[in-house]
Scaffold this active site. Structure first.
Site, PDB file in Angstrom:
ATOM      1  N   GLU A  42      11.111  20.784  45.034  1.00 21.83           N
ATOM      2  CA  GLU A  42      10.361  20.353  43.851  1.00 21.83           C
ATOM      3  C   GLU A  42       9.853  18.915  43.989  1.00 21.83           C
ATOM      4  O   GLU A  42      10.657  17.987  44.094  1.00 21.83           O
ATOM      5  CB  GLU A  42      11.252  20.459  42.619  1.00 21.83           C
ATOM      6  N   GLU A  54      10.965   9.189  39.080  1.00 20.54           N
ATOM      7  CA  GLU A  54      12.203   9.861  39.449  1.00 20.54           C
ATOM      8  C   GLU A  54      12.446   9.895  40.949  1.00 20.54           C
ATOM      9  O   GLU A  54      13.571  10.096  41.393  1.00 20.54           O
ATOM     10  CB  GLU A  54      12.231  11.277  38.868  1.00 20.54           C
ATOM     11  N   ARG A  72       8.145  17.164  27.603  1.00 22.38           N
ATOM     12  CA  ARG A  72       9.407  17.873  27.816  1.00 22.38           C
ATOM     13  C   ARG A  72       9.818  18.702  26.601  1.00 22.38           C
ATOM     14  O   ARG A  72      10.909  19.253  26.572  1.00 22.38           O
ATOM     15  CB  ARG A  72      10.554  16.922  28.192  1.00 22.38           C
ATOM     16  N   HIS A  96       5.976  17.438  35.909  1.00 19.64           N
ATOM     17  CA  HIS A  96       5.632  16.535  36.999  1.00 19.64           C
ATOM     18  C   HIS A  96       4.174  16.692  37.410  1.00 19.64           C
ATOM     19  O   HIS A  96       3.507  15.689  37.732  1.00 19.64           O
ATOM     20  CB  HIS A  96       6.559  16.776  38.186  1.00 19.64           C
ATOM     21  N   GLU A 156      12.294  24.460  31.372  1.00 18.36           N
ATOM     22  CA  GLU A 156      13.271  23.417  31.683  1.00 18.36           C
ATOM     23  C   GLU A 156      13.047  22.214  30.778  1.00 18.36           C
ATOM     24  O   GLU A 156      11.993  21.580  30.802  1.00 18.36           O
ATOM     25  CB  GLU A 156      13.176  22.964  33.139  1.00 18.36           C
ATOM     26  N   ASP A 211       6.842  22.145  38.803  1.00 18.45           N
ATOM     27  CA  ASP A 211       7.263  21.859  37.433  1.00 18.45           C
ATOM     28  C   ASP A 211       6.060  21.271  36.708  1.00 18.45           C
ATOM     29  O   ASP A 211       5.529  20.231  37.121  1.00 18.45           O
ATOM     30  CB  ASP A 211       8.438  20.870  37.466  1.00 18.45           C
ATOM     31  N   THR A 212       5.625  21.902  35.627  1.00 18.49           N
ATOM     32  CA  THR A 212       4.414  21.452  34.941  1.00 18.49           C
ATOM     33  C   THR A 212       4.541  20.039  34.391  1.00 18.49           C
ATOM     34  O   THR A 212       3.534  19.342  34.234  1.00 18.49           O
ATOM     35  CB  THR A 212       4.021  22.416  33.813  1.00 18.49           C
TER      36      THR A 212
END
Length: 285
Positions: free
Chosen positions: A150, A156, A215, A186, A244, A183-184
């Site tokens: 990922e 991060e 988020r 990011h 997530e 991951d949408t």
């Protein structure tokens, strides 16, 4: 394409244990989800065989998610490579027992650790990552799973932020036990056009995680979700979409994910609104 919608237990708790999964899994199934992402933060937190039996009884699919805490790194400068490889071997075995198609996550360096790199240092890091990941990729193939790597946003990690970087760094291993986890959250930060990045990832996509751009719930945000699903169609991805997000009630996860405020009326509402939106959108397409 019609895809199974899953949800990560990080929405409610951290770390996941056998006891917390016993409480959460029936609730997740009752909401209507078809899969659940299970983070393995520390070896022994939960039993893969016990989780498999529980999820099977509830009609849920399981997905193993790696947690790259302090010291976990396939780069020598950021952690203990040998210990990290051993941790990832445990994740692979958990995925095999559980029946998870992937171990997903930023499996290259600890989340929240950043440093500057020159072009030469970046080339050296890429070579080191491929070298240290290669034996794990072989084990993944033998176990019938894929290590879904990922890219994370710049706050991060400083190692792999974009799909383009991931394709460049891991390209020689892709398709042989290694794929990409997109991951949408990011993608929204790092990609000029997230849908173009999805299409560029193409057949390398092994897992997809979704949430609102803040988020929060899917569909309450500015993301063009029909376009995202169209791009996934074009890429040929028909796997699980895992919602997530994180709870701010747990100090460790709140700091790691920078969750400083409630993202929905409740954690249940975050999950349920996301599922309702994605299900309705899928029915419309």
């Amino acid at each position: 394409m019609h895809r199974i919608i899953g949800v990560n237990t990080w929405v409610w708790t951290s770390p996941l244990t056998d006891e917390s999964l016993d409480r959460l899994a029936p609730r997740i199934a009752a909401m209507g989800f078809g899969a659940v992402e299970l983070p393995l933060e520390s070896v022994g937190d939960w039993s893969a065989s016990r989780a498999r039996d529980l999820l099977d009884a509830l009609g849920l699919r399981g997905v193993v998610v790696g947690a790259m805490g302090p010291g976990r790194s396939l780069l020598e400068r950021a952690g203990n490579v040998a210990a990290t490889q051993q941790y990832l071997r445990v994740c692979i075995e958990a995925a095999r027992v559980l029946g998870s198609p992937v171990v997903a996550g930023p499996l290259y360096a600890p989340t929240g650790v950043t440093w500057r790199m020159s072009a030469a240092e970046r080339e050296d890091a890429a070579a080191q990552l491929r070298r240290n990941l290669a034996p794990l990729a072989e084990l993944a193939v033998d176990s019938g799973i894929t290590l879904a790597i990922e890219p994370l946003n710049r706050y991060e990690t400083s190692v792999v932020n974009t799909v383009g970087q991931a394709l460049e760094v891991f390209g020689p291993l892709l398709g042989s036990g290694v794929g990409l986890a997109l991951d949408t959250y990011h993608l929204n930060i790092e990609e000029k056009r997230p849908t173009d990045a999805i299409r560029a990832a193409g057949s390398a996509i092994a897992h997809v995680q979704v949430c609102g751009n803040d988020r929060g719930p899917v569909g309450d945000d500015h993301t063009d979700w029909p376009a995202v699903l169209d791009a996934l169609d074009d890429a040929g991805y028909d796997g699980i979409l895992g919602v997530e997000s994180f709870t701010g009630e747990n100090a460790t996860i709140a700091v790691a994910a920078s969750v400083w405020r409630p993202l929905a009326a409740s954690q249940d509402a975050l999950a349920e609104r996301s599922l309702a939106y994605l299900t309705a959108l899928d029915e419309q397409r």
